[in-house]
Scaffold this motif. Structure first.
Motif, PDB file in Angstrom:
ATOM      1  N   SER A 124      37.819 -31.139 -15.341  1.00 35.42           N
ATOM      2  CA  SER A 124      37.358 -31.063 -13.961  1.00 35.42           C
ATOM      3  C   SER A 124      38.544 -30.784 -13.050  1.00 35.42           C
ATOM      4  O   SER A 124      39.700 -30.914 -13.453  1.00 35.42           O
ATOM      5  N   TYR A 125      38.241 -30.398 -11.818  1.00 36.16           N
ATOM      6  CA  TYR A 125      39.290 -30.069 -10.868  1.00 36.16           C
ATOM      7  C   TYR A 125      38.782 -30.297  -9.447  1.00 36.16           C
ATOM      8  O   TYR A 125      37.577 -30.348  -9.206  1.00 36.16           O
ATOM      9  N   THR A 126      39.711 -30.417  -8.505  1.00 35.27           N
ATOM     10  CA  THR A 126      39.392 -30.494  -7.078  1.00 35.27           C
ATOM     11  C   THR A 126      40.418 -29.645  -6.339  1.00 35.27           C
ATOM     12  O   THR A 126      41.615 -29.930  -6.383  1.00 35.27           O
ATOM     13  N   ILE A 127      39.949 -28.591  -5.686  1.00 32.08           N
ATOM     14  CA  ILE A 127      40.837 -27.757  -4.872  1.00 32.08           C
ATOM     15  C   ILE A 127      40.765 -28.293  -3.449  1.00 32.08           C
ATOM     16  O   ILE A 127      39.682 -28.519  -2.915  1.00 32.08           O
ATOM     17  N   VAL A 128      41.938 -28.505  -2.859  1.00 30.36           N
ATOM     18  CA  VAL A 128      41.990 -29.042  -1.499  1.00 30.36           C
ATOM     19  C   VAL A 128      42.632 -28.037  -0.555  1.00 30.36           C
ATOM     20  O   VAL A 128      43.489 -27.246  -0.945  1.00 30.36           O
ATOM     21  N   ASP A 129      42.169 -28.056   0.697  1.00 37.03           N
ATOM     22  CA  ASP A 129      42.725 -27.221   1.757  1.00 37.03           C
ATOM     23  C   ASP A 129      44.059 -27.804   2.178  1.00 37.03           C
ATOM     24  O   ASP A 129      44.115 -28.867   2.782  1.00 37.03           O
ATOM     25  N   SER A 130      45.119 -27.126   1.843  1.00 32.56           N
ATOM     26  CA  SER A 130      46.456 -27.634   2.177  1.00 32.56           C
ATOM     27  C   SER A 130      47.273 -26.546   2.843  1.00 32.56           C
ATOM     28  O   SER A 130      48.369 -26.218   2.417  1.00 32.56           O
ATOM     29  N   GLY A 131      46.716 -25.977   3.903  1.00 26.55           N
ATOM     30  CA  GLY A 131      47.337 -24.857   4.590  1.00 26.55           C
ATOM     31  C   GLY A 131      48.772 -25.097   5.013  1.00 26.55           C
ATOM     32  O   GLY A 131      49.603 -24.188   4.954  1.00 26.55           O
ATOM     33  N   ALA A 132      49.095 -26.304   5.427  1.00 28.38           N
ATOM     34  CA  ALA A 132      50.466 -26.596   5.869  1.00 28.38           C
ATOM     35  C   ALA A 132      51.470 -26.465   4.728  1.00 28.38           C
ATOM     36  O   ALA A 132      52.668 -26.315   4.966  1.00 28.38           O
ATOM     37  N   LEU A 133      51.000 -26.501   3.478  1.00 25.48           N
ATOM     38  CA  LEU A 133      51.892 -26.353   2.329  1.00 25.48           C
ATOM     39  C   LEU A 133      52.098 -24.888   1.949  1.00 25.48           C
ATOM     40  O   LEU A 133      52.931 -24.577   1.108  1.00 25.48           O
ATOM     41  N   GLY A 134      51.300 -23.989   2.526  1.00 31.62           N
ATOM     42  CA  GLY A 134      51.424 -22.572   2.217  1.00 31.62           C
ATOM     43  C   GLY A 134      50.655 -22.138   0.982  1.00 31.62           C
ATOM     44  O   GLY A 134      50.654 -20.963   0.630  1.00 31.62           O
ATOM     45  N   VAL A 135      49.991 -23.076   0.307  1.00 33.42           N
ATOM     46  CA  VAL A 135      49.210 -22.783  -0.886  1.00 33.42           C
ATOM     47  C   VAL A 135      48.183 -23.908  -1.063  1.00 33.42           C
ATOM     48  O   VAL A 135      48.415 -25.042  -0.630  1.00 33.42           O
ATOM     49  N   LEU A 136      47.044 -23.584  -1.662  1.00 39.27           N
ATOM     50  CA  LEU A 136      46.071 -24.621  -1.972  1.00 39.27           C
ATOM     51  C   LEU A 136      46.585 -25.459  -3.133  1.00 39.27           C
ATOM     52  O   LEU A 136      47.426 -25.006  -3.908  1.00 39.27           O
ATOM     53  N   LEU A 137      46.067 -26.670  -3.249  1.00 40.80           N
ATOM     54  CA  LEU A 137      46.381 -27.525  -4.390  1.00 40.80           C
ATOM     55  C   LEU A 137      45.132 -27.709  -5.231  1.00 40.80           C
ATOM     56  O   LEU A 137      44.032 -27.861  -4.696  1.00 40.80           O
ATOM     57  N   ASN A 138      45.306 -27.708  -6.540  1.00 42.57           N
ATOM     58  CA  ASN A 138      44.253 -28.027  -7.485  1.00 42.57           C
ATOM     59  C   ASN A 138      44.655 -29.362  -8.101  1.00 42.57           C
ATOM     60  O   ASN A 138      45.584 -29.427  -8.897  1.00 42.57           O
ATOM     61  N   VAL A 139      43.985 -30.421  -7.697  1.00 43.39           N
ATOM     62  CA  VAL A 139      44.346 -31.771  -8.123  1.00 43.39           C
ATOM     63  C   VAL A 139      43.519 -32.129  -9.350  1.00 43.39           C
ATOM     64  O   VAL A 139      42.289 -32.103  -9.321  1.00 43.39           O
ATOM     65  N   LYS A 140      44.218 -32.454 -10.423  1.00 38.90           N
ATOM     66  CA  LYS A 140      43.566 -32.802 -11.685  1.00 38.90           C
ATOM     67  C   LYS A 140      43.994 -34.207 -12.078  1.00 38.90           C
ATOM     68  O   LYS A 140      45.066 -34.651 -11.722  1.00 38.90           O
ATOM     69  N   CYS A 141      43.144 -34.860 -12.831  1.00 39.80           N
ATOM     70  CA  CYS A 141      43.428 -36.207 -13.285  1.00 39.80           C
ATOM     71  C   CYS A 141      43.870 -36.205 -14.739  1.00 39.80           C
ATOM     72  O   CYS A 141      43.354 -35.421 -15.540  1.00 39.80           O
ATOM     73  N   LYS A 142      44.827 -37.057 -15.076  1.00 42.46           N
ATOM     74  CA  LYS A 142      45.305 -37.163 -16.458  1.00 42.46           C
ATOM     75  C   LYS A 142      44.205 -37.659 -17.383  1.00 42.46           C
ATOM     76  O   LYS A 142      44.150 -37.286 -18.544  1.00 42.46           O
ATOM     77  N   LYS A 143      43.343 -38.514 -16.877  1.00 41.14           N
ATOM     78  CA  LYS A 143      42.284 -39.091 -17.702  1.00 41.14           C
ATOM     79  C   LYS A 143      41.083 -38.159 -17.717  1.00 41.14           C
ATOM     80  O   LYS A 143      40.729 -37.592 -16.694  1.00 41.14           O
ATOM     81  N   PRO A 144      40.416 -38.009 -18.861  1.00 39.01           N
ATOM     82  CA  PRO A 144      39.217 -37.172 -18.884  1.00 39.01           C
ATOM     83  C   PRO A 144      38.100 -37.773 -18.038  1.00 39.01           C
ATOM     84  O   PRO A 144      37.946 -38.990 -17.986  1.00 39.01           O
ATOM     85  N   PHE A 145      37.366 -36.938 -17.368  1.00 39.11           N
ATOM     86  CA  PHE A 145      36.170 -37.305 -16.594  1.00 39.11           C
ATOM     87  C   PHE A 145      36.450 -38.324 -15.502  1.00 39.11           C
ATOM     88  O   PHE A 145      35.621 -39.149 -15.194  1.00 39.11           O
TER      89      PHE A 145
END
Length: 147
Positions: A124-145
């Motif tokens: 799974s993944y979560t893309i977040v709006d991080s315009g101030a960083l100049g790029v989006l972030l895709n936040v993933k978790c180490k643990k499954p599900f």
């Protein structure tokens, strides 16, 4: 505010118009095996709405970082939005965290909200709006599900 519980960048996500063509070129240029091209998370939530996508993706493991190529379909998604606004290019950096909900709370405290999220049998993944960083972030978790 506490920082994210990890600083590991594990992925660079690139939106392309033709994933087969781009993957073939990466494979030839870097002398690495052509990866399997698969559906990209068919059910996603994009800007608060559940949508279905027939986008395609593949990943190359390049050292400690995965290079992910994403070809969006015509349906609404963060990938389609990026391609329409910017053309082909780097869509996101993937980071891995131990506590997804804690990371999303920290990001929200910095006015960085969810843009798109989804999952499938491979993760799974979560893309977040991080315009101030100049790029989006895709936040993933180490643990499954998790999340």
């Amino acid at each position: 505010m506490k920082p994210l519980d990890s600083n590991s960048i594990i992925q660079v996500g690139i939106v392309v118009k033709d994933v087969e063509k781009a993957a073939k070129l990466y494979s030839e240029l870097f002398g690495i095996e052509m990866p399997v091209i698969r559906p990209a998370f068919p059910e996603i939530t994009y800007r608060g709405q559940k949508v279905h996508t027939h986008s395609k993706l593949c990943s190359f493991q390049m050292g400690n970082v995965a290079l992910e190529l994403i070809e969006p379909d015509e349906g609404p998604s963060s990938w389609r939005e990026f391609l329409q606004a910017h053309g082909e290019g780097v869509h996101h950096l993937g980071v891995i965290v131990n506590d997804l909900e804690g990371a999303l709370q920290t990001l929200k405290e910095h006015d960085i909200d969810k843009r798109q999220y989804g999952g499938a049998q491979w993760g799974s993944y979560t893309i977040v709006d991080s315009g101030a960083l100049g790029v989006l972030l895709n936040v993933k978790c180490k643990k499954p599900f998790c999340g």
